[in-house]
Scaffold this active site. Structure first.
Site, PDB file in Angstrom:
ATOM      1  N   TYR A 144       0.847  -1.205   0.000  1.00  0.00           N
ATOM      2  CA  TYR A 144       0.000   0.000   0.000  1.00  0.00           C
ATOM      3  C   TYR A 144       0.879   1.251   0.000  1.00  0.00           C
ATOM      4  O   TYR A 144       0.727   2.122  -0.866  1.00  0.00           O
ATOM      5  CB  TYR A 144      -0.881  -0.038   1.242  1.00  0.00           C
ATOM      6  CG  TYR A 144      -1.879   1.088   1.358  1.00  0.00           C
ATOM      7  CD1 TYR A 144      -3.003   1.156   0.535  1.00  0.00           C
ATOM      8  CD2 TYR A 144      -1.718   2.083   2.326  1.00  0.00           C
ATOM      9  CE1 TYR A 144      -3.939   2.173   0.675  1.00  0.00           C
ATOM     10  CE2 TYR A 144      -2.657   3.102   2.464  1.00  0.00           C
ATOM     11  CZ  TYR A 144      -3.763   3.148   1.638  1.00  0.00           C
ATOM     12  OH  TYR A 144      -4.684   4.158   1.781  1.00  0.00           O
ATOM     13  N   ARG A 185     -10.876  -1.514  10.183  1.00  0.00           N
ATOM     14  CA  ARG A 185     -10.274  -0.263  10.640  1.00  0.00           C
ATOM     15  C   ARG A 185     -10.747   0.027  12.059  1.00  0.00           C
ATOM     16  O   ARG A 185     -11.777  -0.461  12.507  1.00  0.00           O
ATOM     17  CB  ARG A 185     -10.630   0.887   9.695  1.00  0.00           C
ATOM     18  CG  ARG A 185      -9.809   0.821   8.424  1.00  0.00           C
ATOM     19  CD  ARG A 185      -9.959   2.066   7.573  1.00  0.00           C
ATOM     20  NE  ARG A 185     -10.978   1.919   6.550  1.00  0.00           N
ATOM     21  CZ  ARG A 185     -11.066   2.699   5.476  1.00  0.00           C
ATOM     22  NH1 ARG A 185     -10.190   3.664   5.267  1.00  0.00           N
ATOM     23  NH2 ARG A 185     -12.023   2.520   4.592  1.00  0.00           N
TER      24      ARG A 185
HETATM   25  P1  NAD Z   1     -12.891   1.970   0.293  1.00  0.00           P
HETATM   26  O1  NAD Z   1     -12.275   0.627   0.344  1.00  0.00           O
HETATM   27  O2  NAD Z   1     -14.245   2.147   0.887  1.00  0.00           O
HETATM   28  O3  NAD Z   1     -12.946   2.516  -1.188  1.00  0.00           O
HETATM   29  C1  NAD Z   1     -12.092   2.097  -2.222  1.00  0.00           C
HETATM   30  C2  NAD Z   1     -12.949   1.690  -3.408  1.00  0.00           C
HETATM   31  O4  NAD Z   1     -12.085   1.295  -4.485  1.00  0.00           O
HETATM   32  C3  NAD Z   1     -13.849   0.506  -3.103  1.00  0.00           C
HETATM   33  O5  NAD Z   1     -15.158   0.789  -3.549  1.00  0.00           O
HETATM   34  C4  NAD Z   1     -13.212  -0.634  -3.896  1.00  0.00           C
HETATM   35  O6  NAD Z   1     -14.152  -1.623  -4.289  1.00  0.00           O
HETATM   36  C5  NAD Z   1     -12.602   0.114  -5.060  1.00  0.00           C
HETATM   37  N1  NAD Z   1     -11.496  -0.612  -5.714  1.00  0.00           N
HETATM   38  C6  NAD Z   1     -10.460  -1.266  -5.126  1.00  0.00           C
HETATM   39  N2  NAD Z   1      -9.651  -1.782  -6.060  1.00  0.00           N
HETATM   40  C7  NAD Z   1     -10.174  -1.446  -7.272  1.00  0.00           C
HETATM   41  C8  NAD Z   1      -9.804  -1.702  -8.615  1.00  0.00           C
HETATM   42  N3  NAD Z   1      -8.703  -2.410  -8.925  1.00  0.00           N
HETATM   43  N4  NAD Z   1     -10.579  -1.209  -9.605  1.00  0.00           N
HETATM   44  C9  NAD Z   1     -11.715  -0.499  -9.324  1.00  0.00           C
HETATM   45  N5  NAD Z   1     -12.107  -0.235  -8.065  1.00  0.00           N
HETATM   46  C10 NAD Z   1     -11.352  -0.696  -7.052  1.00  0.00           C
HETATM   47  O7  NAD Z   1     -11.863   2.980   0.992  1.00  0.00           O
HETATM   48  P2  NAD Z   1     -11.932   4.554   1.215  1.00  0.00           P
HETATM   49  O8  NAD Z   1     -11.650   4.792   2.634  1.00  0.00           O
HETATM   50  O9  NAD Z   1     -13.147   5.118   0.599  1.00  0.00           O
HETATM   51  O10 NAD Z   1     -10.643   5.022   0.403  1.00  0.00           O
HETATM   52  C11 NAD Z   1     -10.727   5.692  -0.845  1.00  0.00           C
HETATM   53  C12 NAD Z   1      -9.337   6.152  -1.249  1.00  0.00           C
HETATM   54  O11 NAD Z   1      -8.834   7.063  -0.274  1.00  0.00           O
HETATM   55  C13 NAD Z   1      -8.311   5.040  -1.380  1.00  0.00           C
HETATM   56  O12 NAD Z   1      -7.478   5.293  -2.478  1.00  0.00           O
HETATM   57  C14 NAD Z   1      -7.530   5.126  -0.097  1.00  0.00           C
HETATM   58  O13 NAD Z   1      -6.217   4.653  -0.249  1.00  0.00           O
HETATM   59  C15 NAD Z   1      -7.566   6.624   0.182  1.00  0.00           C
HETATM   60  N6  NAD Z   1      -7.391   6.906   1.618  1.00  0.00           N
HETATM   61  C16 NAD Z   1      -8.401   6.715   2.502  1.00  0.00           C
HETATM   62  C17 NAD Z   1      -8.191   6.977   3.849  1.00  0.00           C
HETATM   63  C18 NAD Z   1      -9.275   6.805   4.887  1.00  0.00           C
HETATM   64  O14 NAD Z   1      -9.001   7.012   6.065  1.00  0.00           O
HETATM   65  N7  NAD Z   1     -10.493   6.511   4.547  1.00  0.00           N
HETATM   66  C19 NAD Z   1      -6.932   7.392   4.290  1.00  0.00           C
HETATM   67  C20 NAD Z   1      -5.919   7.546   3.345  1.00  0.00           C
HETATM   68  C21 NAD Z   1      -6.162   7.310   2.010  1.00  0.00           C
HETATM   69  N1  UDP Z   2      -6.419  -0.876  15.896  1.00  0.00           N
HETATM   70  C1  UDP Z   2      -6.808  -1.363  17.137  1.00  0.00           C
HETATM   71  N2  UDP Z   2      -7.879  -2.209  17.203  1.00  0.00           N
HETATM   72  C2  UDP Z   2      -8.603  -2.552  16.112  1.00  0.00           C
HETATM   73  C3  UDP Z   2      -8.223  -2.031  14.846  1.00  0.00           C
HETATM   74  C4  UDP Z   2      -7.126  -1.200  14.777  1.00  0.00           C
HETATM   75  O1  UDP Z   2      -6.183  -1.054  18.168  1.00  0.00           O
HETATM   76  O2  UDP Z   2      -9.577  -3.321  16.263  1.00  0.00           O
HETATM   77  C5  UDP Z   2      -5.268   0.047  15.830  1.00  0.00           C
HETATM   78  C6  UDP Z   2      -4.235  -0.285  14.782  1.00  0.00           C
HETATM   79  O3  UDP Z   2      -3.279  -1.205  15.267  1.00  0.00           O
HETATM   80  C7  UDP Z   2      -3.634   1.083  14.510  1.00  0.00           C
HETATM   81  C8  UDP Z   2      -4.813   2.042  14.695  1.00  0.00           C
HETATM   82  O4  UDP Z   2      -5.763   1.322  15.485  1.00  0.00           O
HETATM   83  O5  UDP Z   2      -2.652   1.378  15.474  1.00  0.00           O
HETATM   84  C9  UDP Z   2      -5.460   2.491  13.400  1.00  0.00           C
HETATM   85  O6  UDP Z   2      -5.711   1.351  12.626  1.00  0.00           O
HETATM   86  P1  UDP Z   2      -6.502   1.377  11.251  1.00  0.00           P
HETATM   87  O7  UDP Z   2      -6.494  -0.013  10.734  1.00  0.00           O
HETATM   88  O8  UDP Z   2      -7.807   2.042  11.419  1.00  0.00           O
HETATM   89  O9  UDP Z   2      -5.679   2.348  10.277  1.00  0.00           O
HETATM   90  P2  UDP Z   2      -4.138   2.728  10.034  1.00  0.00           P
HETATM   91  O10 UDP Z   2      -4.062   4.122  10.494  1.00  0.00           O
HETATM   92  O11 UDP Z   2      -3.236   1.832  10.824  1.00  0.00           O
HETATM   93  O12 UDP Z   2      -3.953   2.553   8.577  1.00  0.00           O
END
Ligand code: NAD
Ligand code: UDP
Ligand code: UDP
Length: 322
Positions: A144, A185
Site C-alpha cells: 500500500y 479499521r
Molecule cells: P474503500 O475501500 O471504501 O474505497 C475504495 C474503493 O475502491 C472501493 O469501492 C473498492 O471496491 C474500489 N477498488 C479497489 N480496487 C479497485 C480496482 N482495482 N478497480 C476499481 N475499483 C477498485 O476505501 P476509502 O476509505 O473510501 O478510500 C478511498 C481512497 O482514499 C483510497 O485510495 C484510499 O487509499 C484513500 N485513503 C483513505 C483513507 C481513509 O481514512 N479513509 C486514508 C488515506 C487514504
Molecule cells: N487498531 C486497534 N484495534 C482494532 C483495529 C485497529 O487497536 O480493532 C489500531 C491499529 O493497530 C492502529 C490504529 O488502530 O494502530 C489504526 O488502525 P486502522 O487499521 O484504522 O488504520 P491505520 O491508520 O493503521 O492505517
C-alpha cells in the site's frame, strides 16, 4: 455542469464524493470493481440521470470522456490491502498509469487520493508535506505505502512530461457513515464492538495515536483542491490535526454508544504499525482556505447512529481480516 469520473466511487469516500457532485449538478461516472464496497453505497443514486455506474477494474484501461477525474480506487484498510498485496500495488500503480493515460488523452484534471501512509512510521511529528517519510519497503504495509508513493511519482512525472493537470492529496485517517463495518479499521471495529457489547480490541497497549477526520470535512477538501485554479498540485495533507491515542478513541466510543463493552488488549501491535500520526495542515489552510470543522465526538455520534441504522447482516466481509 461538468462530467466527472470517480474511480472507487462506490467506496466509503467515493460514495460521499459522488453525492456531493450530483447534488451540485455535475454528471458523474462511478467506476468500481466492488472489492471493498457494495452497490448499496450508491443505490440511492442509481435512478438519477446524471449518475452512471460502471463495474470495472482500473488495472485495465478505460475509455470515457470527462472533464475531471477523482482517482480513489484502492483498498484502504490494512486487512483489505494486505489480503492480496500484489493486487493492491497493481491497483495503485497500473491504476494511476491508466488514469493518467486517460487524462492525457482527453485533457482532464486528475485528483489523486494519496495517503498519510507515504510517511510510514514517522519520526517527524506532526508530518508536513516536505517530510519524506520512514517506510519499510519490504514489510506487510509496503504494498500500500510504496504503491501510493509510486502513484505520486507517476502523477508528477505525467505532469512534468505531458503537462497533465494533477492534484495530489494525502489523506489522514477518515471516518464516518458508510465505512465498511467489516473493514477492520479502528473506528468501524470499535463501533461495531461497542454496539454489540463485545470487547473493544486494542492492538498493543493503545498508546499509539491517530488523528481522525470526519468524512464531510475531507470531501470539502477534495472539492476545494480540484476546483482551485491551476498552479498548485500538492501534495497537500488533508486530515484533522486533533490527535488521540487509540485507547482514548476506545473510551469515547464506549461512552458515546452507551456501551457496556470492556476495553481489552486483544493482540500485539501489528508489524510496522505507525506509533503516531498527525497532519500538519498549514499548506491546506494557506492554499485551500480549508480546515476541518467537525470535532471527533460529534463525528462519532453521527457514525454510531449510522452503524445502528443499518442491518449488519446485509454486509459481506470483503476479506477475513477484520
Ligand atoms: P474503500 O475501500 O471504501 O474505497 C475504495 C474503493 O475502491 C472501493 O469501492 C473498492 O471496491 C474500489 N477498488 C479497489 N480496487 C479497485 C480496482 N482495482 N478497480 C476499481 N475499483 C477498485 O476505501 P476509502 O476509505 O473510501 O478510500 C478511498 C481512497 O482514499 C483510497 O485510495 C484510499 O487509499 C484513500 N485513503 C483513505 C483513507 C481513509 O481514512 N479513509 C486514508 C488515506 C487514504
Ligand atoms: N487498531 C486497534 N484495534 C482494532 C483495529 C485497529 O487497536 O480493532 C489500531 C491499529 O493497530 C492502529 C490504529 O488502530 O494502530 C489504526 O488502525 P486502522 O487499521 O484504522 O488504520 P491505520 O491508520 O493503521 O492505517
Ligand atoms: N489509457 C486508458 N484510457 C485512455 C488512454 C490511455 O486507459 O483513454 C491507458 C492505456 O491503456 C495505457 C495507459 O493508459 O496503458 C497509459 O497511457 P499512455 O498514453 O501514457 O502510455 P502508452 O499508451 O504509450 O503506454
Amino acid at each position: 455542469m461538468k462530467r466527472i469520473l470517480v474511480t472507487g466511487g462506490a467506496g466509503f469516500l467515493g460514495s460521499h464524493l459522488c453525492d456531493r457532485l450530483i447534488a451540485r449538478g455535475d454528471e458523474v461516472i462511478c467506476v468500481d470493481n466492488f472489492f471493498t464496497s457494495q452497490k448499496a453505497n450508491v443505490h440511492h443514486l442509481l435512478g438519477n440521470p446524471n449518475f452512471e455506474l460502471i463495474r470495472h477494474d482500473i488495472t485495465h484501461s478505460l475509455y470515457v470522456e470527462v472533464d475531471e477525474i477523482y482517482n480513489l480506487a484502492c483498498p484502504a484498510a490494512p486487512g483489505h490491502y494486505q489480503y492480496n498485496p500484489i493486487k493492491t500495488i497493481k491497483t495503485s500503480v497500473m491504476g494511476a498509469i491508466n488514469v493518467l493515460g486517460l487524462a492525457k488523452r482527453i485533457n482532464a484534471k486528475v485528483l489523486h487520493a494519496s495517503t498519510s501512509e507515504v510517511y510510514g512510521d514517522p519520526d517527524v511529528h506532526p508530518q508536513p508535506e516536505t517530510y519524506r517519510g520512514n517506510v519499510n519497503p519490504i514489510g506487510p504495509r509496503a504494498c500500500y505505502d510504496e504503491g501510493k508513493r509510486a502513484a505520486e511519482t507517476l502523477m508528477f512525472d505525467y505532469h512534468r512530461m505531458n503537462n497533465v493537470d494533477i492534484r495530489v492529496v494525502r489523506i489522514f485517517n477518515t471516518y464516518g457513515p458508510r465505512m465498511h463495518p467489516y473493514d477492520g479499521r479502528v473506528v468501524s471495529n470499535f463501533i461495531r464492538q461497542a454496539i454489540a457489547g463485545e470487547d473493544i480490541t486494542l492492538y498493543g497497549d493503545g498508546s499509539q495515536s491517530r488523528s481522525f477526520c470526519y468524512v464531510d470535512d475531507l470531501i470539502e477538501g477534495f472539492i476545494r483542491m480540484m476546483d482551485r485554479p491551476k498552479g498548485f498540485h500538492g501534495p497537500v495533507n488533508l486530515g484533522n490535526p486533533d490527535e488521540f491515542t487509540i485507547r482514548e478513541l476506545a473510551e469515547h466510543v464506549v461512552e458515546l454508544a452507551s456501551s457496556r463493552s470492556k476495553i481489552v488488549q486483544a493482540r500485539p501491535l501489528p508489524e510496522d504499525d505507525p506509533t503516531q500520526r498527525q497532519p500538519d495542515i498549514a499548506l491546506a489552510r494557506q492554499n485551500l482556505d480549508w480546515e476541518p470543522q467537525v470535532k471527533l465526538r460529534d463525528g462519532l455520534v453521527k457514525t454510531v447512529e449510522w452503524f445502528r441504522s443499518v442491518d449488519l447482516s446485509t454486509f459481506r466481509a470483503p476479506t477475513p481480516n477484520y
